[in-house]
Design a protein around this motif. Structure first.
Motif, PDB file in Angstrom:
ATOM      1  N   LEU A  13      24.033  11.047   4.198  1.00  0.00           N
ATOM      2  CA  LEU A  13      24.370  10.080   3.164  1.00  0.00           C
ATOM      3  C   LEU A  13      23.255  10.017   2.137  1.00  0.00           C
ATOM      4  CD1 LEU A  13      26.508   7.951   2.500  1.00  0.00           C
ATOM      5  CD2 LEU A  13      25.170   6.323   3.830  1.00  0.00           C
ATOM      6  N   LYS A  14      23.630  10.212   0.872  1.00  0.00           N
ATOM      7  CA  LYS A  14      22.633  10.190  -0.198  1.00  0.00           C
ATOM      8  C   LYS A  14      22.274   8.760  -0.562  1.00  0.00           C
ATOM      9  CE  LYS A  14      23.713  14.034  -3.256  1.00  0.00           C
ATOM     10  NZ  LYS A  14      24.109  14.313  -4.637  1.00  0.00           N
ATOM     11  N   SER A  15      21.095   8.577  -1.118  1.00  0.00           N
ATOM     12  CA  SER A  15      20.787   7.253  -1.666  1.00  0.00           C
ATOM     13  C   SER A  15      21.654   7.056  -2.905  1.00  0.00           C
ATOM     14  CB  SER A  15      19.305   7.178  -2.045  1.00  0.00           C
ATOM     15  OG  SER A  15      19.026   8.064  -3.110  1.00  0.00           O
ATOM     16  N   VAL A  16      21.877   5.799  -3.288  1.00  0.00           N
ATOM     17  CA  VAL A  16      22.676   5.542  -4.499  1.00  0.00           C
ATOM     18  C   VAL A  16      21.921   6.105  -5.708  1.00  0.00           C
ATOM     19  CG1 VAL A  16      23.752   3.779  -5.945  1.00  0.00           C
ATOM     20  CG2 VAL A  16      23.706   3.474  -3.468  1.00  0.00           C
ATOM     21  N   LYS A  17      20.595   6.001  -5.656  1.00  0.00           N
ATOM     22  CA  LYS A  17      19.806   6.502  -6.785  1.00  0.00           C
ATOM     23  C   LYS A  17      20.070   7.992  -7.016  1.00  0.00           C
ATOM     24  CE  LYS A  17      15.264   6.400  -8.822  1.00  0.00           C
ATOM     25  NZ  LYS A  17      15.071   7.817  -9.111  1.00  0.00           N
ATOM     26  N   SER A  18      20.026   8.778  -5.933  1.00  0.00           N
ATOM     27  CA  SER A  18      20.237  10.217  -6.156  1.00  0.00           C
ATOM     28  C   SER A  18      21.693  10.507  -6.521  1.00  0.00           C
ATOM     29  CB  SER A  18      19.767  11.046  -4.970  1.00  0.00           C
ATOM     30  OG  SER A  18      20.272  10.551  -3.780  1.00  0.00           O
ATOM     31  N   LEU A  19      22.607   9.694  -5.993  1.00  0.00           N
ATOM     32  CA  LEU A  19      24.023   9.864  -6.365  1.00  0.00           C
ATOM     33  C   LEU A  19      24.221   9.672  -7.871  1.00  0.00           C
ATOM     34  CD1 LEU A  19      26.896  10.014  -4.929  1.00  0.00           C
ATOM     35  CD2 LEU A  19      26.904   7.530  -5.094  1.00  0.00           C
ATOM     36  N   THR A  20      23.567   8.641  -8.419  1.00  0.00           N
ATOM     37  CA  THR A  20      23.774   8.342  -9.849  1.00  0.00           C
ATOM     38  C   THR A  20      23.023   9.308 -10.759  1.00  0.00           C
ATOM     39  OG1 THR A  20      21.965   6.748  -9.746  1.00  0.00           O
ATOM     40  CG2 THR A  20      24.201   5.876  -9.539  1.00  0.00           C
ATOM     41  N   GLU A  21      22.138  10.103 -10.171  1.00  0.00           N
ATOM     42  CA  GLU A  21      21.399  11.047 -11.004  1.00  0.00           C
ATOM     43  C   GLU A  21      22.184  12.319 -11.281  1.00  0.00           C
ATOM     44  OE1 GLU A  21      17.717  11.003  -8.935  1.00  0.00           O
ATOM     45  OE2 GLU A  21      16.993   9.277 -10.093  1.00  0.00           O
ATOM     46  N   SER A  22      23.348  12.466 -10.605  1.00  0.00           N
ATOM     47  CA  SER A  22      24.154  13.653 -10.923  1.00  0.00           C
ATOM     48  C   SER A  22      24.920  13.358 -12.222  1.00  0.00           C
ATOM     49  CB  SER A  22      25.083  14.011  -9.771  1.00  0.00           C
ATOM     50  OG  SER A  22      26.035  13.003  -9.608  1.00  0.00           O
ATOM     51  N   PRO A  23      24.740  14.226 -13.239  1.00  0.00           N
ATOM     52  CA  PRO A  23      25.221  13.896 -14.586  1.00  0.00           C
ATOM     53  C   PRO A  23      26.740  13.701 -14.674  1.00  0.00           C
ATOM     54  CG  PRO A  23      24.336  16.139 -14.491  1.00  0.00           C
ATOM     55  CD  PRO A  23      24.059  15.507 -13.170  1.00  0.00           C
ATOM     56  N   GLU A  24      27.490  14.319 -13.768  1.00  0.00           N
ATOM     57  CA  GLU A  24      28.951  14.236 -13.919  1.00  0.00           C
ATOM     58  C   GLU A  24      29.562  12.966 -13.326  1.00  0.00           C
ATOM     59  OE1 GLU A  24      28.115  16.720 -10.226  1.00  0.00           O
ATOM     60  OE2 GLU A  24      27.243  16.351 -12.208  1.00  0.00           O
ATOM     61  N   LEU A  25      28.740  12.045 -12.821  1.00  0.00           N
ATOM     62  CA  LEU A  25      29.288  10.872 -12.145  1.00  0.00           C
ATOM     63  C   LEU A  25      29.917   9.883 -13.153  1.00  0.00           C
ATOM     64  CD1 LEU A  25      29.270   9.664  -9.113  1.00  0.00           C
ATOM     65  CD2 LEU A  25      27.652   8.033 -10.103  1.00  0.00           C
ATOM     66  N   THR A  26      31.239   9.854 -13.195  1.00  0.00           N
ATOM     67  CA  THR A  26      31.918   8.917 -14.098  1.00  0.00           C
ATOM     68  C   THR A  26      32.747   7.904 -13.318  1.00  0.00           C
ATOM     69  OG1 THR A  26      33.690  10.510 -14.268  1.00  0.00           O
ATOM     70  CG2 THR A  26      32.084  10.488 -16.075  1.00  0.00           C
ATOM     71  N   SER A  27      32.938   8.169 -12.025  1.00  0.00           N
ATOM     72  CA  SER A  27      33.648   7.201 -11.187  1.00  0.00           C
ATOM     73  C   SER A  27      32.919   7.136  -9.851  1.00  0.00           C
ATOM     74  CB  SER A  27      35.098   7.625 -10.987  1.00  0.00           C
ATOM     75  OG  SER A  27      35.131   8.873 -10.342  1.00  0.00           O
ATOM     76  N   ILE A  28      33.183   6.082  -9.089  1.00  0.00           N
ATOM     77  CA  ILE A  28      32.442   5.970  -7.827  1.00  0.00           C
ATOM     78  C   ILE A  28      33.202   6.681  -6.704  1.00  0.00           C
ATOM     79  CG2 ILE A  28      31.286   3.848  -8.524  1.00  0.00           C
ATOM     80  CD1 ILE A  28      33.140   2.261  -6.722  1.00  0.00           C
ATOM     81  N   PRO A  29      32.490   7.260  -5.742  1.00  0.00           N
ATOM     82  CA  PRO A  29      33.172   7.908  -4.618  1.00  0.00           C
ATOM     83  C   PRO A  29      34.001   6.876  -3.846  1.00  0.00           C
ATOM     84  CG  PRO A  29      30.824   8.447  -4.630  1.00  0.00           C
ATOM     85  CD  PRO A  29      31.017   7.369  -5.647  1.00  0.00           C
ATOM     86  N   PRO A  30      35.108   7.320  -3.201  1.00  0.00           N
ATOM     87  CA  PRO A  30      35.980   6.381  -2.479  1.00  0.00           C
ATOM     88  C   PRO A  30      35.241   5.566  -1.419  1.00  0.00           C
ATOM     89  CG  PRO A  30      36.930   8.592  -2.528  1.00  0.00           C
ATOM     90  CD  PRO A  30      35.590   8.702  -3.163  1.00  0.00           C
ATOM     91  N   SER A  31      34.167   6.138  -0.838  1.00  0.00           N
ATOM     92  CA  SER A  31      33.457   5.401   0.213  1.00  0.00           C
ATOM     93  C   SER A  31      32.788   4.119  -0.298  1.00  0.00           C
ATOM     94  CB  SER A  31      32.416   6.303   0.867  1.00  0.00           C
ATOM     95  OG  SER A  31      31.648   6.938  -0.118  1.00  0.00           O
ATOM     96  N   TYR A  32      32.673   3.974  -1.634  1.00  0.00           N
ATOM     97  CA  TYR A  32      32.073   2.769  -2.211  1.00  0.00           C
ATOM     98  C   TYR A  32      33.124   1.814  -2.790  1.00  0.00           C
ATOM     99  CZ  TYR A  32      27.568   5.109  -1.891  1.00  0.00           C
ATOM    100  OH  TYR A  32      26.443   5.726  -1.420  1.00  0.00           O
ATOM    101  N   THR A  33      34.378   2.192  -2.681  1.00  0.00           N
ATOM    102  CA  THR A  33      35.438   1.424  -3.353  1.00  0.00           C
ATOM    103  C   THR A  33      36.054   0.407  -2.406  1.00  0.00           C
ATOM    104  OG1 THR A  33      35.922   3.420  -4.599  1.00  0.00           O
ATOM    105  CG2 THR A  33      37.570   1.667  -4.693  1.00  0.00           C
ATOM    106  N   PHE A  34      36.008  -0.842  -2.817  1.00  0.00           N
ATOM    107  CA  PHE A  34      36.661  -1.890  -2.022  1.00  0.00           C
ATOM    108  C   PHE A  34      38.143  -1.917  -2.377  1.00  0.00           C
ATOM    109  CE2 PHE A  34      32.340  -3.146  -1.556  1.00  0.00           C
ATOM    110  CZ  PHE A  34      32.303  -3.745  -0.312  1.00  0.00           C
ATOM    111  N   THR A  35      38.998  -1.785  -1.335  1.00  0.00           N
ATOM    112  CA  THR A  35      40.438  -1.808  -1.633  1.00  0.00           C
ATOM    113  C   THR A  35      40.918  -3.238  -1.841  1.00  0.00           C
ATOM    114  OG1 THR A  35      40.729  -1.564   0.731  1.00  0.00           O
ATOM    115  CG2 THR A  35      41.162   0.385  -0.618  1.00  0.00           C
ATOM    116  N   ASN A  36      40.414  -4.178  -0.995  1.00  0.00           N
ATOM    117  CA  ASN A  36      40.695  -5.573  -1.344  1.00  0.00           C
ATOM    118  C   ASN A  36      39.576  -6.005  -2.268  1.00  0.00           C
ATOM    119  OD1 ASN A  36      38.827  -5.458   0.688  1.00  0.00           O
ATOM    120  ND2 ASN A  36      39.359  -7.435   1.557  1.00  0.00           N
ATOM    121  N   ASN A  37      39.944  -6.400  -3.454  1.00  0.00           N
ATOM    122  CA  ASN A  37      38.965  -6.620  -4.509  1.00  0.00           C
ATOM    123  C   ASN A  37      37.942  -7.695  -4.122  1.00  0.00           C
ATOM    124  OD1 ASN A  37      37.572  -7.070  -6.792  1.00  0.00           O
ATOM    125  ND2 ASN A  37      39.360  -7.150  -8.149  1.00  0.00           N
ATOM    126  N   PRO A  38      36.653  -7.333  -4.046  1.00  0.00           N
ATOM    127  CA  PRO A  38      35.652  -8.344  -3.680  1.00  0.00           C
ATOM    128  C   PRO A  38      35.386  -9.322  -4.826  1.00  0.00           C
ATOM    129  CG  PRO A  38      34.559  -6.282  -4.214  1.00  0.00           C
ATOM    130  CD  PRO A  38      36.044  -6.026  -4.317  1.00  0.00           C
TER     131      PRO A  38
END
Ligand SMILES: O=C(O)CCC(=O)C(=O)O
Ligand SMILES: [Fe+2]
Length: 355
Positions: A13-38
């Motif tokens: 599992l990558k840190s969020v920091k390294s995840l956001t450093e990839s230039p193509e990130l325009t949406s969040i991976p499904p593992s971070y998505t809450f299906t019932n809206n928090p």
């Protein structure tokens, strides 16, 4: 040896920091998505008729007897009605706070291999770097990287960045002193002797912890959560942030946005003060939301009983008021372990000791 954190499916599992450093990130991976809206509950700014309480530290320690008594009264009301207040005119200088925040940012900016030295699996390690809350258990991941360090009774510090140790030693000494003064006032506000909490909670060997949180910009902030609703273990938690808001506290059925106010400490009543006061003072439910504009950093200082203290309602409060105990006693170390080895969710650990 650096350990590898695993996600639910066993991949690293990558840190969020390294995840956001990839230039193509325009949406969040499904593992971070809450299906019932928090974010579906009522969120609002503080009401002019019911503002967030402000406590003036200088009146508590240097005020006239009348000013001190009035401040202690306000302090008690803040703990009772909000479990949260802003502390102004404290003794932590701006330069000390800035230095500390600069070092926290420098830590998160180190290479991943460097930070991963502290990425062990044991939740009770004195220095622990990680992401989400409990990445192997969290059903949905939180948009947050963290560094947690035990700084009292034994002082620990990562070796890098170079200035971290000195900055944190100074900041931790300063906040510990403020914490003990506040707990004197809080003891008195409960009608107890000023030294009651420090003696009963064995603060000479009390636990102090630093928890730094990094919330990088999130491309879909409405779908993610920085840290879920929870209350903290310990007596008090002092929070500072880097000028970017995101903290919300739950008050009278609504989430209240806490706007960033320079030079004040945000003080949260934590679970052990709720237990010790037999529920008169309530630990505050709080959470952190994320933004798509800026990186948010927060730094928490937890002031807590010694690990071997069995925290239970103060007998003096039960006797004086003829109330039955509302909580069973539990050793602080067991309480903390229980919180850290489960999912972080509301007041779920406190519920286990409620009668
Ligand atoms: O980032 C924040 O404002 C909240 C952090 C927090 O709740 C914690 O570290 O326990
Ligand atoms: Fe918290």
């Amino acid at each position: 040896m650096a350990s590898t954190r695993q996600s639910n499916d066993g991949t690293k599992l990558k840190s969020v920091k390294s995840l956001t450093e990839s230039p193509e990130l325009t949406s969040i991976p499904p593992s971070y998505t809450f299906t019932n809206n928090p974010h579906d509950e009522i969120v609002t700014d503080p009401d002019d008729d019911d503002p967030i309480p402000i406590i003036d530290y200088s009146l508590l320690v240097n005020g006239t007897p009348h000013q001190r008594a009035k401040t202690i009264h306000h302090l008690g009301k803040a703990c009772e009605q909000w479990g949260f207040f802003m502390l102004i005119n404290h003794t932590l200088s701006n330069s000390m706070v800035d230095k500390m925040m600069d070092q926290v940012f420098a830590f998160f900016s180190l290479k991943e291999e460097e930070k991963e030295k502290y990425g062990g699996k044991d939740v009770m390690e004195p220095i622990r770097y990680g992401t989400s809350f409990n990445a192997s258990l969290d059903k949905v991941l939180f948009w947050r990287d963290f560094l947690k360090i035990v700084v009292h009774p034994e002082f620990h510090s990562p070796d890098k960045p170079v200035g971290f140790r000195d900055a944190s030693a100074e900041y931790c000494r300063g906040t510990w002193k403020v914490g003990r003064e506040l707990l004197k006032g809080i003891s008195e506000s409960l009608g107890l002797e000023g030294s009651y909490i420090e003696k009963r909670m064995k603060l000479d060997s009390g636990l102090q912890m630093m928890a730094a949180n990094l919330y990088p910009p999130c491309p879909q902030p409405e779908l993610a959560m920085g840290i879920p609703p929870h209350s903290d273990h310990g007596l008090l938690n002092f929070l500072i942030q880097n000028g970017v808001s995101g903290l919300q506290v739950f008050h009278n059925g609504k989430w209240i946005n806490v706007t960033s106010t320079p030079n004040c400490l945000l003080v949260l009543v934590s679970d052990h003060l709720e237990v010790m006061s037999n529920g008169k003072y309530k630990s505050v439910l709080h959470r952190a939301v994320v933004s798509n504009k800026a990186t948010r950093m927060s730094l928490a200082i937890v002031i807590a009983p010694s690990f071997d203290t069995v925290v239970e309602p103060a007998k003096e409060l039960l006797e004086n008021h003829g109330n039955p105990p509302a909580y069973v006693g539990m050793k602080h170390k067991d309480y903390m372990q229980l919180q850290r080895s489960n999912e972080l969710y509301g007041k779920s650990v406190l519920d286990k000791v409620k009668i």
